[in-house]
Design a protein around this motif. Structure first.
Motif, PDB file in Angstrom:
ATOM      1  N   LYS A   1       0.815  -1.215   0.000  1.00  9.72           N
ATOM      2  CA  LYS A   1       0.000   0.000   0.000  1.00  9.72           C
ATOM      3  C   LYS A   1       0.851   1.268   0.000  1.00  9.72           C
ATOM      4  O   LYS A   1       0.538   2.232  -0.691  1.00  9.72           O
ATOM      5  N   ILE A   2       1.924   1.263   0.783  1.00 11.32           N
ATOM      6  CA  ILE A   2       2.760   2.467   0.853  1.00 11.32           C
ATOM      7  C   ILE A   2       3.386   2.750  -0.506  1.00 11.32           C
ATOM      8  O   ILE A   2       3.375   3.890  -0.979  1.00 11.32           O
ATOM      9  N   GLU A   3       3.893   1.691  -1.167  1.00 13.36           N
ATOM     10  CA  GLU A   3       4.482   1.888  -2.507  1.00 13.36           C
ATOM     11  C   GLU A   3       3.446   2.426  -3.480  1.00 13.36           C
ATOM     12  O   GLU A   3       3.732   3.320  -4.267  1.00 13.36           O
ATOM     13  N   LEU A   4       2.237   1.862  -3.418  1.00 16.31           N
ATOM     14  CA  LEU A   4       1.199   2.328  -4.345  1.00 16.31           C
ATOM     15  C   LEU A   4       0.839   3.783  -4.048  1.00 16.31           C
ATOM     16  O   LEU A   4       0.657   4.591  -4.956  1.00 16.31           O
ATOM     17  N   CYS A   5       0.795   4.107  -2.763  1.00 13.80           N
ATOM     18  CA  CYS A   5       0.502   5.485  -2.362  1.00 13.80           C
ATOM     19  C   CYS A   5       1.560   6.427  -2.946  1.00 13.80           C
ATOM     20  O   CYS A   5       1.224   7.458  -3.544  1.00 13.80           O
ATOM     21  N   LEU A   6       2.827   6.051  -2.823  1.00 15.21           N
ATOM     22  CA  LEU A   6       3.912   6.881  -3.383  1.00 15.21           C
ATOM     23  C   LEU A   6       3.770   6.981  -4.899  1.00 15.21           C
ATOM     24  O   LEU A   6       3.931   8.058  -5.485  1.00 15.21           O
ATOM     25  N   HIS A   7       3.435   5.869  -5.528  1.00 18.89           N
ATOM     26  CA  HIS A   7       3.260   5.845  -6.980  1.00 18.89           C
ATOM     27  C   HIS A   7       2.146   6.819  -7.407  1.00 18.89           C
ATOM     28  O   HIS A   7       2.303   7.584  -8.355  1.00 18.89           O
ATOM     29  N   LEU A   8       1.046   6.790  -6.680  1.00 20.20           N
ATOM     30  CA  LEU A   8      -0.078   7.675  -7.016  1.00 20.20           C
ATOM     31  C   LEU A   8       0.310   9.136  -6.812  1.00 20.20           C
ATOM     32  O   LEU A   8      -0.026  10.008  -7.605  1.00 20.20           O
ATOM     33  N   MET A   9       1.052   9.389  -5.725  1.00 17.55           N
ATOM     34  CA  MET A   9       1.493  10.761  -5.441  1.00 17.55           C
ATOM     35  C   MET A   9       2.380  11.290  -6.562  1.00 17.55           C
ATOM     36  O   MET A   9       2.312  12.454  -6.924  1.00 17.55           O
ATOM     37  N   ARG A  10       3.214  10.399  -7.067  1.00 13.67           N
ATOM     38  CA  ARG A  10       4.178  10.834  -8.088  1.00 13.67           C
ATOM     39  C   ARG A  10       3.544  10.933  -9.471  1.00 13.67           C
ATOM     40  O   ARG A  10       3.955  11.749 -10.279  1.00 13.67           O
TER      41      ARG A  10
ATOM     42  N   LEU B   1      -7.772  10.339  -0.263  1.00 14.84           N
ATOM     43  CA  LEU B   1      -7.223   9.006  -0.478  1.00 14.84           C
ATOM     44  C   LEU B   1      -7.523   8.137   0.741  1.00 14.84           C
ATOM     45  O   LEU B   1      -7.110   8.461   1.856  1.00 14.84           O
ATOM     46  N   ASN B   2      -8.259   7.082   0.510  1.00 17.09           N
ATOM     47  CA  ASN B   2      -8.540   6.146   1.592  1.00 17.09           C
ATOM     48  C   ASN B   2      -7.424   5.118   1.626  1.00 17.09           C
ATOM     49  O   ASN B   2      -7.464   4.140   0.893  1.00 17.09           O
ATOM     50  N   PHE B   3      -6.438   5.377   2.456  1.00 14.20           N
ATOM     51  CA  PHE B   3      -5.308   4.438   2.553  1.00 14.20           C
ATOM     52  C   PHE B   3      -5.801   3.129   3.171  1.00 14.20           C
ATOM     53  O   PHE B   3      -5.467   2.052   2.720  1.00 14.20           O
ATOM     54  N   ASP B   4      -6.622   3.273   4.198  1.00 18.55           N
ATOM     55  CA  ASP B   4      -7.319   2.110   4.765  1.00 18.55           C
ATOM     56  C   ASP B   4      -8.787   2.273   4.420  1.00 18.55           C
ATOM     57  O   ASP B   4      -9.326   3.375   4.512  1.00 18.55           O
TER      58      ASP B   4
ATOM     59  N   THR C   1     -14.736  19.520  -9.219  1.00 12.81           N
ATOM     60  CA  THR C   1     -14.728  18.058  -9.316  1.00 12.81           C
ATOM     61  C   THR C   1     -13.606  17.532  -8.446  1.00 12.81           C
ATOM     62  O   THR C   1     -12.492  18.056  -8.471  1.00 12.81           O
ATOM     63  N   GLY C   2     -13.885  16.528  -7.687  1.00 20.37           N
ATOM     64  CA  GLY C   2     -12.872  15.944  -6.812  1.00 20.37           C
ATOM     65  C   GLY C   2     -12.604  14.498  -7.164  1.00 20.37           C
ATOM     66  O   GLY C   2     -13.334  13.892  -7.952  1.00 20.37           O
ATOM     67  N   ASN C   3     -11.543  13.969  -6.586  1.00 22.46           N
ATOM     68  CA  ASN C   3     -11.206  12.565  -6.808  1.00 22.46           C
ATOM     69  C   ASN C   3     -11.128  11.839  -5.480  1.00 22.46           C
ATOM     70  O   ASN C   3     -10.594  12.381  -4.512  1.00 22.46           O
ATOM     71  N   ALA C   4     -11.641  10.635  -5.465  1.00 24.47           N
ATOM     72  CA  ALA C   4     -11.531   9.802  -4.266  1.00 24.47           C
ATOM     73  C   ALA C   4     -10.862   8.492  -4.648  1.00 24.47           C
ATOM     74  O   ALA C   4     -11.402   7.730  -5.444  1.00 24.47           O
ATOM     75  N   TYR C   5      -9.662   8.281  -4.111  1.00 24.30           N
ATOM     76  CA  TYR C   5      -8.917   7.051  -4.390  1.00 24.30           C
ATOM     77  C   TYR C   5      -9.032   6.136  -3.182  1.00 24.30           C
ATOM     78  O   TYR C   5      -8.891   6.602  -2.051  1.00 24.30           O
ATOM     79  N   SER C   6      -9.260   4.873  -3.438  1.00 20.85           N
ATOM     80  CA  SER C   6      -9.352   3.931  -2.319  1.00 20.85           C
ATOM     81  C   SER C   6      -8.430   2.756  -2.549  1.00 20.85           C
ATOM     82  O   SER C   6      -8.440   2.158  -3.626  1.00 20.85           O
ATOM     83  N   LEU C   7      -7.636   2.440  -1.536  1.00 20.74           N
ATOM     84  CA  LEU C   7      -6.726   1.297  -1.630  1.00 20.74           C
ATOM     85  C   LEU C   7      -7.325   0.154  -0.822  1.00 20.74           C
ATOM     86  O   LEU C   7      -7.575   0.308   0.380  1.00 20.74           O
ATOM     87  N   CYS C   8      -7.541  -0.957  -1.482  1.00 19.35           N
ATOM     88  CA  CYS C   8      -8.207  -2.068  -0.805  1.00 19.35           C
ATOM     89  C   CYS C   8      -7.344  -3.319  -0.842  1.00 19.35           C
ATOM     90  O   CYS C   8      -6.958  -3.787  -1.908  1.00 19.35           O
TER      91      CYS C   8
END
Ligand code: AMP
Length: 411
Positions: A232-241, A318-321, A342-349
């Motif tokens: 999840k942390i790697e994906l979070c960094l990937h999305l941020m970048r 971003l819903n990390f959890d 317009t907003g974006n909601a990202y969810s990591l599951c």
């Protein structure tokens, strides 16, 4: 829920798997059992929800289960009416795909194209006919189509049918079919006129509604990423970048989780702040102000700490959890997409949070679009990670009753 739970027969399950579908969509979960039971249904669902398979799969199954001797020749037993030729073509393409491992055949007929090839196929006989209203009536008038054996009649995109002025044609077509049949009506919206039409065409229908509930803000683009917990942390960094632009409010379930993520993001050069219940009020306020004023682009928070705070121009959540309670999800994502933006909601599951996603989707009546194209995909068969109890393998559990008795206590 899996396609197996829907009691679909093997050849259909095989076709569904070959199409790459892992599990049924919401509209499929709700419609397929009722259609298989033989009920009339009114389904409000938009294109993109998987509604074609929601009627195509059970229709194929019913036709497959009840087949005449081949030499009798095929009779049209399912009729699908669609308002536009593009849609009709699309529907028949789906039927063809899902029928790959059966001997069931389908044909699409529509106006504005040569009628002869359509007549040739009709003469040979088909099980399923997809048609636009005008061409269907035309072919019927010329006696190339017999609707006496229709068992299932589907009206797709009924509201569009109404808008395009096809309602009288639809009624005419329905009268050409036997009275005893199953009727399915699909429509993105159910205005009064459709309700009226349904009353005349359907018998004691069941209603299925998979249009988004009003509680979910319309101008929030929701996306879901299935990812192994440890990535999840790697994906979070990937999305941020690579993906997320503007400011982002990240939700984590625990204070510890907030701290850990903040540390990682800082280490990776992001400007980030956090708020949670362990931090003094003054510190929380400073963090919030910095975020609101744009000095810091990322704020990580627990639900409790974020309660009541108002951020006017929030670009992303971003819903990390994943939250276990659907209302929390609605509340979290409702912080973006305000005031016409317009907003974006990202969810990591992760695997152990899949049930939360199901609960959320049921509650908001939305199938959250899944992004599969990312570097840390979750194996669809992955089971939740079970944490084993820590400790020495020789020392099982706590001390025995006997040893506790022996111990002299100082008090
Ligand atoms: P529809 O709402 O019928 O236009 O379907 C939208 C898209 O979803 C189509 O491209 C289908 O192939 C796809 N689809 C339908 N059912 C599923 C499923 N269970 N899983 C994944 N994709 C699906």
């Amino acid at each position: 829920m899996s396609f197996k739970d829907l009691h679909l027969i093997k050849p259909i399950q095989k076709a569904v798997a070959a199409s790459g579908y892992v599990e049924p969509t919401l509209v499929q979960q709700r419609s397929i059992p009722l259609i298989l039971e033989g009920k009339d249904v009114i389904v409000s669902a938009q294109t993109g929800t998987g509604k074609t398979a929601a009627f195509a799969l059970p229709i194929l199954q019913k036709l497959y289960d009840k087949q005449d001797a081949p030499k009798k020749g095929k009779k049209i037993r399912a009729l699908i009416i669609s308002p536009t030729r593009e849609l009709a073509i699309q529907i028949q393409k789906n039927f063809k795909t899902y029928a790959e491992f059966t001997n069931l055949t389908s044909l699409v007929v529509f106006g504005g194209s040569s009628i002869e090839p359509q007549i040739d196929v009709l003469k040979k006989g088909v099980d399923i006919l997809v048609a636009t209203p005008g061409r269907l009536l035309d072919l019927h008038k010329q006696d190339y189509i017999n609707l006496d054996f229709i068992e299932t009649f589907v009206l797709d995109e009924a509201d569009l049918m109404l808008a395009m002025g096809f309602i009288d044609d639809v009624k005419k077509i329905e009268r050409l079919c036997p009275q005893e049949k199953q009727t399915l009506l699909f429509s993105a919206t159910i205005p009064f006129k459709i309700e009226e039409l349904a009353n005349t065409l359907l018998k004691d229908p069941e209603r299925i509604d998979v249009t988004p509930t009003k509680s979910v803000a319309k101008n929030v683009n929701q996306t879901l990423y299935y990812v192994p917990k440890q990535n999840k942390i790697e994906l979070c960094l990937h999305l941020m970048r690579n993906t997320i632009e503007g400011n982002v409010l990240i939700f984590r379930r625990t204070r510890n989780g907030v701290d850990k993520l903040e540390e990682t993001l800082l280490k990776n050069g992001f400007s980030v702040n956090s708020i949670h219940g362990d931090k003094p009020q003054s510190e929380r306020q400073t963090a919030l102000n910095k975020f609101k004023n744009g000095y810091v682009k990322i704020l990580i928070a627990t639900d409790v700490a974020a309660r009541g705070i108002d951020i006017n121009e929030l670009d992303n959540v971003l819903n990390f959890d994943m939250p276990g309670i659907p209302e929390t999800y609605v509340h979290r994502i409702g912080r973006t997409g305000r005031a016409g933006h317009t907003g974006n909601a990202y969810s990591l599951c992760s695997a152990d949070e899949k049930n939360y996603v199901k609960k959320i989707e049921q509650a908001i009546n939305v199938q959250i679009p899944v992004v599969t194209d990312h570097p840390y995909p979750l194996d669809p068969k992955a089971e939740p990670v079970v944490h084993k109890r820590q400790g020495s393998k020789y020392k099982k559990g706590r001390k025995s009753e006997a040893s506790k008795k022996k111990k002299k206590r100082w008090y």
